[in-house]
Design a protein around this motif. Structure first.
Motif, short mmCIF file in Angstrom:
data_model
loop_
_atom_site.label_atom_id
_atom_site.label_comp_id
_atom_site.label_asym_id
_atom_site.label_seq_id
_atom_site.Cartn_x
_atom_site.Cartn_y
_atom_site.Cartn_z
N UNK A 128 0.83 -1.20 0.00
CA UNK A 128 0.00 0.00 0.00
C UNK A 128 0.87 1.25 0.00
N UNK A 129 1.87 1.23 0.86
CA UNK A 129 2.74 2.40 0.94
C UNK A 129 3.39 2.67 -0.41
N UNK A 130 3.80 1.59 -1.06
CA UNK A 130 4.45 1.76 -2.35
C UNK A 130 3.50 2.29 -3.40
N UNK A 131 2.33 1.74 -3.41
CA UNK A 131 1.34 2.20 -4.39
C UNK A 131 1.05 3.68 -4.19
N UNK A 132 0.90 4.06 -2.96
CA UNK A 132 0.60 5.46 -2.68
C UNK A 132 1.76 6.34 -3.13
N UNK A 133 2.95 5.86 -2.90
CA UNK A 133 4.10 6.63 -3.32
C UNK A 133 4.09 6.79 -4.82
N UNK A 134 3.80 5.69 -5.50
CA UNK A 134 3.75 5.76 -6.96
C UNK A 134 2.69 6.75 -7.41
N UNK A 135 1.57 6.68 -6.77
CA UNK A 135 0.48 7.56 -7.16
C UNK A 135 0.89 9.01 -7.04
N UNK A 136 1.43 9.33 -5.91
CA UNK A 136 1.85 10.71 -5.71
C UNK A 136 2.90 11.13 -6.72
N UNK A 137 3.76 10.21 -6.98
CA UNK A 137 4.84 10.54 -7.90
C UNK A 137 4.29 10.80 -9.28
N UNK A 138 3.37 9.94 -9.70
CA UNK A 138 2.89 10.04 -11.06
C UNK A 138 1.88 11.16 -11.28
N UNK A 139 1.11 11.39 -10.28
CA UNK A 139 0.05 12.37 -10.48
C UNK A 139 0.31 13.67 -9.75
N UNK A 140 1.40 13.69 -9.02
CA UNK A 140 1.67 14.91 -8.27
C UNK A 140 0.67 15.16 -7.17
N UNK A 141 0.04 14.11 -6.73
CA UNK A 141 -0.96 14.28 -5.69
C UNK A 141 -0.34 14.30 -4.30
N UNK A 142 -1.20 14.56 -3.35
CA UNK A 142 -0.74 14.53 -1.96
C UNK A 142 -1.49 13.47 -1.20
N UNK A 143 -1.70 12.37 -1.86
CA UNK A 143 -2.56 11.37 -1.25
C UNK A 143 -1.84 10.58 -0.16
#
Lengths: 250, 472
Positions: A128-143
């Motif tokens: 989960x932590x990794x996925x979230x990191x990926x998400x933030x990285x790719x979308x520039x989000x602050x999730x």
């Protein structure tokens, strides 16, 4: 894909009843890619909400499974205790020995299962932590940050009770096992070990340990959010204990 | 990050839902789900409420309502006696189908598939609203009534939003086609299935600290409306609210005592046990399923964990060698050692992860403060230089997203001080449990003339990456 591969391995090597309950890492990764490439800025909020919902579903999955197992463990733990009490009272020599042997085996396997559940918890969290990191990285989000804070409080990650049960198990061992003849602090006795390494809880534990070590090897994306590298002193023995899936010859 | 205190009440399950409360705004273009759809997922217990936090018990509508609950309750009751794995496999079926729909590549349809299929996805902020609704007079069951009143652990925040309920409920009822009467029944049930009831003390002591409703989400205002469809779909199953309960050893002790008083696991009935246990918030469903497990565990100890037991390693050994007494024991010891080690490592790893997030949170806070002070400064700045300041402050906000902690900020008057955290040693040795990290964050700001017309991006501040030194 390194984690993905490791996770897949871990799933394959885990107890059959468990295999459906791990994180759908690959799919979530795909989704992140989809989101980052496909969605126009306007839909970003929607996409994120959707993503979050999926993550929540995964979390629900973990939680249900985890709590189910936990409940089973609580019951089993009590049962073991009762059995031990009974056996201690029992004067009959022959029955006593047999029952004791059974109990030992059961305790050890029970212990192993609980540890595997903790491993389950941990590996899903890591994913989960990794996925979230990926998400933030790719979308520039602050999730990531707020979300992970919630994850930390989820039942599946709050493993204190299981840990407690595990420790109690270890303590009961002393009363059930004869005093150790040799130094039990290291992994020795490769002969028995190899004989042991069939399928089963032991096998899974070994696999889990090795996977953990491999996942913790320093990576290119090592950051201050990463865990430090891990190297077991006896890891070569662990490797001999491991039985790899047969190589498919086409 | 608590934006709406009223939302902080809900059970952890609902908390999760609030995370995706935004999804309420989502593609709920899928029409109101007809009943067949809910029948597709008979196995869904109540995923929404599935996260029982510390409180352990989750309210669910008790037997008092069973007559009111239609097909959904029948389904749910039926599935309970089955082995827990059955329901789980149905759940997993969901995730599989979810997977498939994601793979289809069409994001939008995937999401709507997901919506339809997943009862758990009724992420809504209006959900806690209606759940918070104080027990209406529609609740005939006195037991529930009283227990709910007594049992509301979470304080008065509960009652903050009773006003929202009627509107939302109205929408629900008007939107719904076929199941109007059912829904209103179910809704009232669900409103009974309220936040965690008060637990007997022994439970709350031992339970894990998930209790604090940590709902800190920013939810879009529209989610209340748009989540209706999703809510409708899932209410059928979860309004009868088989909220998962988190058992504890103490609870189990109470359970065992009650069972023994009633003459053993075969003779004890769920109802009897429930009465004897006298635990608030415990429902007959919880007891039923637990009793089922208990019975299986007692009388078939070898098959309790199904396939796992079949594959016990020692059995192989004992069949091979008869004089195994000592060898067996040694083998078991070895297994134990490996397991212990894994456990230790897991604990260490978990602690590390907790620590990491703690620090992340701390740093985040610092940055937010910094940004805020930047904004404040801005407000005091002269009009002429307002724009560039604004931009840079926004840039500061945006940069918070950057996990690498490189901050671009601009301030003419401020200088941030170093933030240093405690240092320590990290050890990976199997026996050592001590975990510590060393972190330093340095922030320097350049000063600049207020009148300069440079773009904000020219003012860069690099935050030194904080390092953690580890001693292997």
């Amino acid at each position: 894909m390194k984690f993905g591969k490791r996770l897949k391995q871990q799933i394959e090597q885990s107890l059959p009843g468990w295999r459906d309950y791990f994180l759908s890492y690959k799919d979530l990764k795909k989704l992140v890619r989809l989101i980052s490439s496909a969605s126009p800025p306007l839909e970003c909020g929607k996409a994120e909400a959707e993503f979050v919902c999926l993550l929540n579903d995964e979390i629900d999955k973990f939680n249900s499974f985890f709590m189910e197992q936990e409940e089973d463990f609580i019951i089993h733990h009590k049962e073991l205790q009762q059995r031990i009490e009974k056996v201690m009272e029992n004067g009959n020599e022959k029955d006593y020995k047999e029952e004791l042997a059974k109990i030992r085996k059961d305790i050890v396997n029970f212990h192993g299962e609980m540890v595997l559940l903790m491993n389950y918890s941990n590996i899903n969290y890591t994913g989960l932590a990794k996925i979230l990191k990926k998400y933030d990285k790719r979308t520039g989000g602050v999730l990531r940050l707020p979300f992970i804070q919630k994850v930390l409080e989820q039942p599946f990650f709050t493993t204190d009770l299981i840990s407690k049960l595990i420790k109690e198990c270890e303590n009961t061992l002393d009363s059930v096992f004869p005093p150790s003849v040799s130094d039990a602090g290291t992994l020795r006795g490769e002969k028995e070990a190899l004989a042991l390494a069939g399928e089963g809880i032991f096998q899974n534990t070994v696999a889990a340990l090795l996977t953990m070590q491999e996942m913790r090897r320093g990576s290119s994306t090592h950051s201050h959010f990463s865990l430090p590298p891990l190297k077991f002193p006896d890891s070569d023995i662990l490797h001999t204990l491991q039985i790899l899936p047969p190589i498919q010859i086409p | 990050m608590e934006t709406r205190p009223a939302l902080s009440i809900q059970r952890p399950g609902a908390r999760q839902m609030n995370i995706c409360g935004a999804s309420g705004a989502l593609s709920l273009s899928s029409p109101v789900l007809p009943s067949p759809l809910t029948q597709q997922r008979p196995g869904v217990i109540s995923p929404l409420f599935s996260n029982s936090g510390v409180a352990g018990h989750m309210f669910s509508s008790s037997s008092g309502f069973s007559s009111d609950l239609h097909f959904s309750s029948v389904q749910l009751q039926e599935q309970h006696p089955r082995s827990p794995f059955v329901s789980q496999s149905i759940d997993s079926g969901t995730s599989v189908s979810l997977t498939r729909s994601v793979d289809s590549g069409v994001f939008q349809s995937a999401s709507s598939n997901h919506r339809r299929e997943s009862n758990r996805s009724w992420c809504t902020d209006s959900l806690p609203d209606f759940l918070d609704f104080p027990l209406s007079s529609t609740v005939p069951n006195n037991h529930l009534n009283s227990s709910n009143n007594n049992g509301i652990v979470i304080p008065s925040e509960d009652l903050d939003k009773p006003n929202d309920w009627p509107d939302w409920a109205d929408q629900l009822i008007t939107d719904n086609d076929a199941l109007t009467s059912d829904w209103s029944q179910l809704l009232s049930d669900a409103s009974v299935a309220d936040p965690e009831p008060m637990l007997s003390q022994q439970i709350s002591e031992t339970n894990l600290p998930v209790q604090q409703p940590h709902a800190s989400q920013q939810l879009p205002a529209t989610s209340g409306d748009t989540c209706n469809a999703a809510v409708q779909s899932s209410s059928a199953n979860s309004a009868s609210a088989k909220q998962r309960m988190r058992w504890t050893p103490e609870l189990h002790e109470g359970f065992v005592e009650a069972v023994n008083k009633l003459g053993g696991s075969e003779r004890a009935t769920p109802k009897g046990v429930l009465k004897l246990m006298k635990v608030e918030g415990l429902t007959i469903y919880h007891v039923k399923s637990h009793l089922q497990k208990y019975r299986t565990a007692r009388y078939k100890p070898e098959t309790t964990e199904e396939a796992e037991k079949k594959m016990t390693t020692i059995e192989e050994i004992s069949s091979l060698d008869l004089k195994t007494g000592v060898e067996l024991t040694e083998a078991l010891r070895l297994q134990m050692e490996v397991q212990k080690r894994l456990h230790e490592q897991l604990e260490i790893q978990r602690n590390l992860q907790l620590r990491i997030e703690e620090q992340g949170r701390y740093l985040q806070m610092m940055f937010e403060k910094q940004c805020k002070s930047g904004m404040d400064l801005m407000k005091g700045a002269s009009v002429t230089s307002e724009n560039p300041l604004k931009e840079s402050a926004e840039a500061c906000q945006n940069s918070l997203a950057n996990n690498n902690f490189e901050v671009e900020s601009y301030s003419s008057k401020t200088k941030l001080s170093n933030v240093a955290t405690a240092s320590g040693k990290t050890s990976q040795l199997a026996k050592e449990k001590q975990i510590a990290s060393e972190t330093t964050v340095l922030e320097n700001l350049e000063e600049e003339d207020a009148g300069a017309a440079d773009s904000p991006s020219s003012k860069r501040v690099k935050v030194q990456r904080y390092e953690r030194t580890t001693n292997p």
